[in-house]
Design a protein around this motif. Structure first.
Motif, PDB file in Angstrom:
ATOM      1  N   SER A  39       6.491   4.102  -0.049  1.00  0.00           N
ATOM      2  CA  SER A  39       6.591   4.748  -1.365  1.00  0.00           C
ATOM      3  C   SER A  39       6.994   3.721  -2.412  1.00  0.00           C
ATOM      4  O   SER A  39       7.835   2.857  -2.164  1.00  0.00           O
ATOM      5  CB  SER A  39       7.637   5.864  -1.322  1.00  0.00           C
ATOM      6  N   HIS A  40       6.388   3.835  -3.584  1.00  0.00           N
ATOM      7  CA  HIS A  40       6.693   2.940  -4.695  1.00  0.00           C
ATOM      8  C   HIS A  40       6.737   1.483  -4.218  1.00  0.00           C
ATOM      9  O   HIS A  40       7.762   0.801  -4.330  1.00  0.00           O
ATOM     10  CB  HIS A  40       8.030   3.311  -5.350  1.00  0.00           C
ATOM     11  N   PRO A  41       5.648   1.004  -3.669  1.00  0.00           N
ATOM     12  CA  PRO A  41       5.662  -0.308  -3.008  1.00  0.00           C
ATOM     13  C   PRO A  41       5.964  -1.465  -3.939  1.00  0.00           C
ATOM     14  O   PRO A  41       6.400  -2.530  -3.477  1.00  0.00           O
ATOM     15  CB  PRO A  41       4.243  -0.429  -2.439  1.00  0.00           C
ATOM     16  N   GLU A  42       5.769  -1.285  -5.241  1.00  0.00           N
ATOM     17  CA  GLU A  42       6.021  -2.375  -6.182  1.00  0.00           C
ATOM     18  C   GLU A  42       7.511  -2.556  -6.460  1.00  0.00           C
ATOM     19  O   GLU A  42       7.933  -3.588  -7.011  1.00  0.00           O
ATOM     20  CB  GLU A  42       5.277  -2.114  -7.497  1.00  0.00           C
ATOM     21  N   THR A  98       7.569   7.978   2.042  1.00  0.00           N
ATOM     22  CA  THR A  98       6.650   7.274   2.948  1.00  0.00           C
ATOM     23  C   THR A  98       7.251   5.946   3.378  1.00  0.00           C
ATOM     24  O   THR A  98       7.640   5.128   2.539  1.00  0.00           O
ATOM     25  CB  THR A  98       5.301   7.026   2.254  1.00  0.00           C
ATOM     26  N   ASP A 142       0.855  -1.186   0.000  1.00  0.00           N
ATOM     27  CA  ASP A 142       0.000   0.000   0.000  1.00  0.00           C
ATOM     28  C   ASP A 142       0.893   1.239   0.000  1.00  0.00           C
ATOM     29  O   ASP A 142       1.737   1.416   0.892  1.00  0.00           O
ATOM     30  CB  ASP A 142      -0.888  -0.021   1.250  1.00  0.00           C
ATOM     31  N   GLU A 143       0.713   2.103  -0.980  1.00  0.00           N
ATOM     32  CA  GLU A 143       1.564   3.289  -1.087  1.00  0.00           C
ATOM     33  C   GLU A 143       1.380   4.247   0.085  1.00  0.00           C
ATOM     34  O   GLU A 143       2.203   5.135   0.291  1.00  0.00           O
ATOM     35  CB  GLU A 143       1.297   4.018  -2.401  1.00  0.00           C
ATOM     36  N   ARG A 144       0.312   4.084   0.857  1.00  0.00           N
ATOM     37  CA  ARG A 144       0.160   4.897   2.069  1.00  0.00           C
ATOM     38  C   ARG A 144       1.155   4.477   3.139  1.00  0.00           C
ATOM     39  O   ARG A 144       1.418   5.232   4.081  1.00  0.00           O
ATOM     40  CB  ARG A 144      -1.267   4.791   2.598  1.00  0.00           C
TER      41      ARG A 144
END
Length: 505
Positions: A405-408, A425, A400-402
């Motif tokens: 950051s850039h979770p992928e 984040t 989750d990007e929340r």
């Protein structure tokens, strides 16, 4: 170790806010029942049972969570199971153990049947004295004192891999790493080194490997069929358990003989401490309980760390620049040594643990946590009667990007505190691979040491490339989440040069 800060999130989630507003088991506002939660379409009587492939359970649940949101429920015949993805809520429940929540009751009964109801599944009054003993055995001072033996075992792993590289044979990493972790766990906790790294067949892992998949099947079965009908897989488990329990009882017998022949003022390792406690007047501890904890540690030590390290190889082999950076870091610490020479030097190998942590974010070995409340509770606006089954999925929050950051992206640097690296984040509370609360994993420091030690030895001495197309390696639910295989080619640095070679054979 990698520095991970813990702080309250900037925003309290909807589910967590609901729990904080409900200190008792009743809600002041209107609440929903479990039956009101969205549910994937199933069949009469069976519910969703036919859709729950045991080896793909975490993937099925993650797909439903993406489709239905959180929380949702699925049905095993008439039994509802609720599924959640909020990590802050999971943290809260973990802090409320063992007095308000417990693991699945079926987990304790299934483990008790196979003689493995140790610290992992123990509940209530039985948990605390076992926890104290195991925390002491796996403490930082004990692991530090054990380092010379740990280094020697890692040297044996190096020699095994050196032979494979010289012969050009494919290394099945999950198998070799399980041999390593069993040798480490047995030496540290039980005072015996089985030296499985020097054997080809007839090792205890061959029997241990059958236990976790069968536990997964039995814990989630709609009824205990094995008490009435023994399928071929149940007979294979019976045979494996016979060998494993013989192994454990023989180890206990030898420990008692050493205690008798060479008495000491204090126990020399965990097994002696457990046997001393068992023999203390009025302890209430039995040989069966000691044996259950020995088996629990063998299984936990063998499986989780080995698979965590194995998963990292997918990312290391695919990224020559990362592999080169790891090599330079390792050689800067190890010098000309094959294995990290001193315990104190491990702190300079943060990058290696960061690679493991980032791998665990994307490939969580602990993909699902299971709980049930001991009393009626209200979470968010949902009323959960005592005994309601609860699954918490760990991966959705880490993607989750929340939270990240850039979770992928695979980015180990997000876990390091280095000048000039912008983390954006980063919410480490969403990462729950070692659990939380009073029952946080007692072996997390040993796991950290093993990860740093093994990976630095591997990359300092060998280049790594996958022996198969990485896309053919699948995630398998086998109690923990494991790779279907992890075959690699190793080349010694003298053969491949200092620059990393990468690719697929």
């Amino acid at each position: 170790m990698v520095s991970v800060e813990f702080r309250f999130p900037r925003q309290v989630t909807h589910e967590t806010r609901g729990w904080l507003m409900s200190a008792t088991s009743s809600c002041r506002t209107h609440y929903r029942q479990v039956a009101d939660l969205p549910c994937p379409k199933g069949l009469p009587f069976l519910g969703n049972l036919h859709q729950l492939s045991p080896t793909k359970l975490h993937l099925v649940l993650e797909h439903w969570a993406e489709e239905l949101g959180s929380p949702f429920r699925f049905q095993i015949c008439r039994m509802p199971v609720t599924v959640w993805t909020d990590p802050e809520l999971c943290q809260t429940i973990m802090r409320e153990r063992p007095h308000r929540y417990r693991r699945y009751a079926s987990m304790e009964s299934v483990l008790a049947e196979i003689g493995c109801n140790g610290l992992f599944s123990a509940e209530g009054a039985a948990w605390e004295p076992q926890r104290r003993l195991i925390m002491q055995a796996l403490s930082i001072p004990h692991v530090k004192a054990f380092y010379p033996s740990l280094k020697a075992i890692t040297e044996r792993l190096y020699l095994r891999w050196q032979r494979a590289a010289a012969q050009g044979t494919i290394v099945e990493m999950t198998e070799d790493l399980k041999r390593y972790t069993v040798d480490v766990t047995s030496s540290l906790a039980f005072g015996e080194d089985p030296r499985t790294l020097e054997m080809n067949r007839g090792v205890i892992q061959e029997h241990l490997a059958l236990i976790f998949p069968m536990l997964m099947n039995r814990i989630n079965a709609p009824f205990p069929y094995w008490r009435y009908v023994r399928l071929p897989r149940d007979r294979r488990l019976d045979s494996a358990l016979l060998e494993v329990h013989r192994y454990v009882r023989d180890m206990m017998r030898r420990a008692r003989e050493r205690m008798r022949d060479d008495p000491s003022d204090s126990p020399r390792h965990l097994l002696e401490a457990m046997l001393a406690l068992r023999d203390a007047p009025g302890s209430g501890v039995t040989d069966d309980q000691v044996a259950a904890n020995v088996l629990t540690l063998l299984l936990a030590g063998e499986d989780t760390t080995a698979n965590s390290v194995a998963w990292t190889l997918l990312y290391i082999a695919a990224d020559p620049d990362l592999q080169q950076r790891l090599f330079e870091t390792a050689r800067g610490v190890l010098g000309s040594a094959r294995v990290c020479p001193e315990y104190s030097s491990l702190k300079e190998l943060d990058l290696f643990e960061a690679v493991c942590t980032e791998t665990g974010r994307l490939r969580p070995v602990a993909a699902v946590n299971s709980f049930e409340p001991l009393e009626d509770v209200c979470l968010s606006d949902i009323m959960l009667p005592a005994g309601t089954k609860m699954f918490f999925l760990n991966r959705p929050a880490t993607l989750d990007e929340r939270n990240f950051s850039h979770p992928e992206q695979f980015d180990p640097d997000r876990w390091l505190h280095e000048p000039g690296h912008r983390r954006e984040t980063h919410e480490p509370r969403a990462y729950l691979q070692f659990g939380a609360g009073p029952r946080v994993c007692p072996g997390r420091h040993l796991a950290s040491v093993e990860m740093r030690l093994v990976l630095s030895m591997l990359i300092a001495n060998f280049s790594v490339r996958m022996a198969v197309d990485p896309d053919t390696i699948k995630e398998v639910t086998a109690f923990t989440m494991v790779p279907s295989a992890m075959p690699v080619h190793l080349s010694t640095r003298q053969q491949s040069g200092n620059r990393v070679l990468s690719g697929v054979a």
